[in-house]
Structures are given as structure tokens and as C-alpha cells.
Design a protein around this motif. Structure first.
Motif, PDB file in Angstrom:
ATOM      1  N   LEU A 109      44.973  19.525  37.090  1.00 52.19           N
ATOM      2  CA  LEU A 109      44.434  19.910  38.390  1.00 52.19           C
ATOM      3  C   LEU A 109      45.488  19.719  39.470  1.00 52.19           C
ATOM      4  N   ILE A 110      45.740  20.763  40.229  1.00 50.50           N
ATOM      5  CA  ILE A 110      46.664  20.697  41.362  1.00 50.50           C
ATOM      6  C   ILE A 110      45.834  20.772  42.637  1.00 50.50           C
ATOM      7  N   ALA A 111      45.823  19.690  43.396  1.00 52.03           N
ATOM      8  CA  ALA A 111      45.025  19.612  44.620  1.00 52.03           C
ATOM      9  C   ALA A 111      45.960  19.545  45.822  1.00 52.03           C
TER      10      ALA A 111
ATOM     11  N   LEU B 184      39.564  18.505  49.395  1.00 47.15           N
ATOM     12  CA  LEU B 184      39.200  17.339  48.594  1.00 47.15           C
ATOM     13  C   LEU B 184      37.868  17.570  47.884  1.00 47.15           C
ATOM     14  N   ALA B 185      36.921  18.208  48.560  1.00 51.59           N
ATOM     15  CA  ALA B 185      35.620  18.470  47.940  1.00 51.59           C
ATOM     16  C   ALA B 185      35.785  19.355  46.706  1.00 51.59           C
ATOM     17  N   ALA B 186      36.619  20.380  46.822  1.00 49.32           N
ATOM     18  CA  ALA B 186      36.858  21.274  45.688  1.00 49.32           C
ATOM     19  C   ALA B 186      37.557  20.531  44.559  1.00 49.32           C
ATOM     20  N   ALA B 187      38.481  19.635  44.916  1.00 48.05           N
ATOM     21  CA  ALA B 187      39.194  18.861  43.904  1.00 48.05           C
ATOM     22  C   ALA B 187      38.246  17.923  43.156  1.00 48.05           C
TER      23      ALA B 187
ATOM     24  N   GLY C 245      35.319  16.698  38.289  1.00 46.66           N
ATOM     25  CA  GLY C 245      34.073  16.327  37.627  1.00 46.66           C
ATOM     26  C   GLY C 245      33.654  17.293  36.546  1.00 46.66           C
ATOM     27  N   GLU C 246      34.001  18.573  36.714  1.00 46.58           N
ATOM     28  CA  GLU C 246      33.560  19.606  35.770  1.00 46.58           C
ATOM     29  C   GLU C 246      34.588  19.941  34.704  1.00 46.58           C
TER      30      GLU C 246
END
Length: 205
Positions: A5-7, A36-39, A44-45
Motif C-alpha cells: 500500500l502506497i499512501a 488517511l481514511a482511504a489508506a 483493513g480490506e
């Protein structure tokens, strides 16, 4: 398949990190998040998440809250911070809150690739730090939802607003606040916010 994941909210820098990841782990599935919410949602998924590359300066993040939230969401997944935050203190704080390493954004591509490769082996870039402050340890132990509630309190939101934002009941918000105050050994919301600020959770970089 391994997932990375790249945030980061800057599209061009995300592309640079994608290039670095592709050279180190060409078979990895890459997820991108600009907030941050998308990360947190992606973390989580995601299936087979092996590494999170995180910028501290993202929409929805204040100070070191991104590390605390993502580490609480997936404590077993290494977090490598690549940020423009400056100073040795930033590097120490990120590691104390659960990151495996810290790289300045002006690092060259070879340095970033080497750090990614090392993080994927599960080895920290440098000796991991254990929070020396007992309050800092307690903040690091908060659940993802508790952290979200605490960050909302820092923003001055009321229980009703927090409940709406997190899609939970006001009673649940109160339960989380009770747990937060107990962990931080404080008596009210104001004291909880002061403790969080003192630890840099709302520190602006």
C-alpha cells in the motif's frame, strides 16, 4: 499475491514509489491511497498486505496520527514512512509509534528501493524504539476506532458528530471515550486532547 500500500496524496510522488516498488517486488499488487481514511480502509480490506509506505502529510492525518492509526489497523504489517517531515525527532517518533523506518522524501531512488527491500524482509531500517513514555505506549495500544475518536476530539467534534462520522451510536462513542480516558489516565476529554497533543498526534509538519 503480496500487496503493498502506497499512501501519499501527491500523485507524482506516488508514481515514483510505484516505480521503486516495481523494481524491488515486481510481482506485488500495489494499492494507492491519497487520504488517511482511504489508506486505513485499504489496509483493513487488503489481502496479503506486506508493507505500507506512508507519508505523514496527508488529508485526514495530523502529525503522527497516520502511523498510529495504520499500525493499530494492521499491527503485523511494517510501515515505512517516506515524508518531508524534518529532524531526528520525526524519525524517532515514527519508530516509537510502530514504523520500521523513516526516509526523507528527497532520498534518491536507490536508497528508497533498498529501504523497501529491507522492510519487506521484516527487518527494521534501524533498531526499533520502544516508547519510553508510558502514555505514549498507551496511545500506541489504542484500537483503530479509539484512535479515530481521539483524533475527532482533537478536532473539537462533539459525540454526536463523531458518531455520525464513524457510523456508530453516541453510546458507543461514549464507551470508547471511557476506554481512552482510562488508558491515558485522564479525567475528561480536554485532558485526553492535551495528552494527545503533547505526544505529537496533532503536530503540524
Amino acid at each position: 499475491m503480496d500487496t503493498i500500500l502506497i499512501a501519499d496524496d501527491h500523485p507524482l510522488f506516488r508514481q515514483a514509489l510505484i516505480l521503486a516498488v516495481a523494481r524491488v517486488a515486481p510481482r506485488a499488487r500495489i494499492l494507492e491511497a491519497g487520504t488517511l481514511a482511504a489508506a486505513a480502509r485499504a489496509a483493513g480490506e487488503a489481502q496479503g498486505l506486506r508493507l505500507i509506505l506512508l507519508d505523514l502529510k496527508m488529508p485526514g492525518a495530523v502529525g503522527y496520527s497516520g502511523i498510529a492509526l495504520l499500525h493499530a489497523e494492521k499491527p503485523e504489517v511494517p510501515i515505512l514512512v517516506v515524508s518531508s517531515a524534518e529532524g531526528a525527532k520525526a524519525a524517532e517518533e515514527t519508530r516509537a509509534l510502530g514504523a520500521v523506518g523513516f526516509l526523507p522524501k528527497d532520498s534518491d531512488l536507490a536508497t528508497i528501493e533498498a529501504a523497501i527491500a529491507r522492510a519487506l524482509t521484516g527487518k527494521p531500517l534501524s533498531a526499533p524504539l520502544t516508547p519510553e513514555d508510558p502514555i505514549q505506549r498507551e496511545v500506541a495500544s489504542l484500537t483503530p476506532t479509539q484512535l479515530k475518536v481521539l483524533l475527532a476530539v482533537l478536532e473539537g467534534k462533539l459525540n454526536k458528530q463523531i458518531a455520525h462520522d464513524l457510523a456508530i451510536s453516541e453510546a458507543t462513542v461514549k464507551t470508547h471515550m471511557t476506554a481512552i480516558m482510562r488508558k491515558l489516565d485522564v479525567q475528561n476529554r480536554t485532558q485526553a486532547a492535551l495528552v494527545a497533543r503533547s505526544l505529537g498526534l496533532d503536530l503540524k509538519h
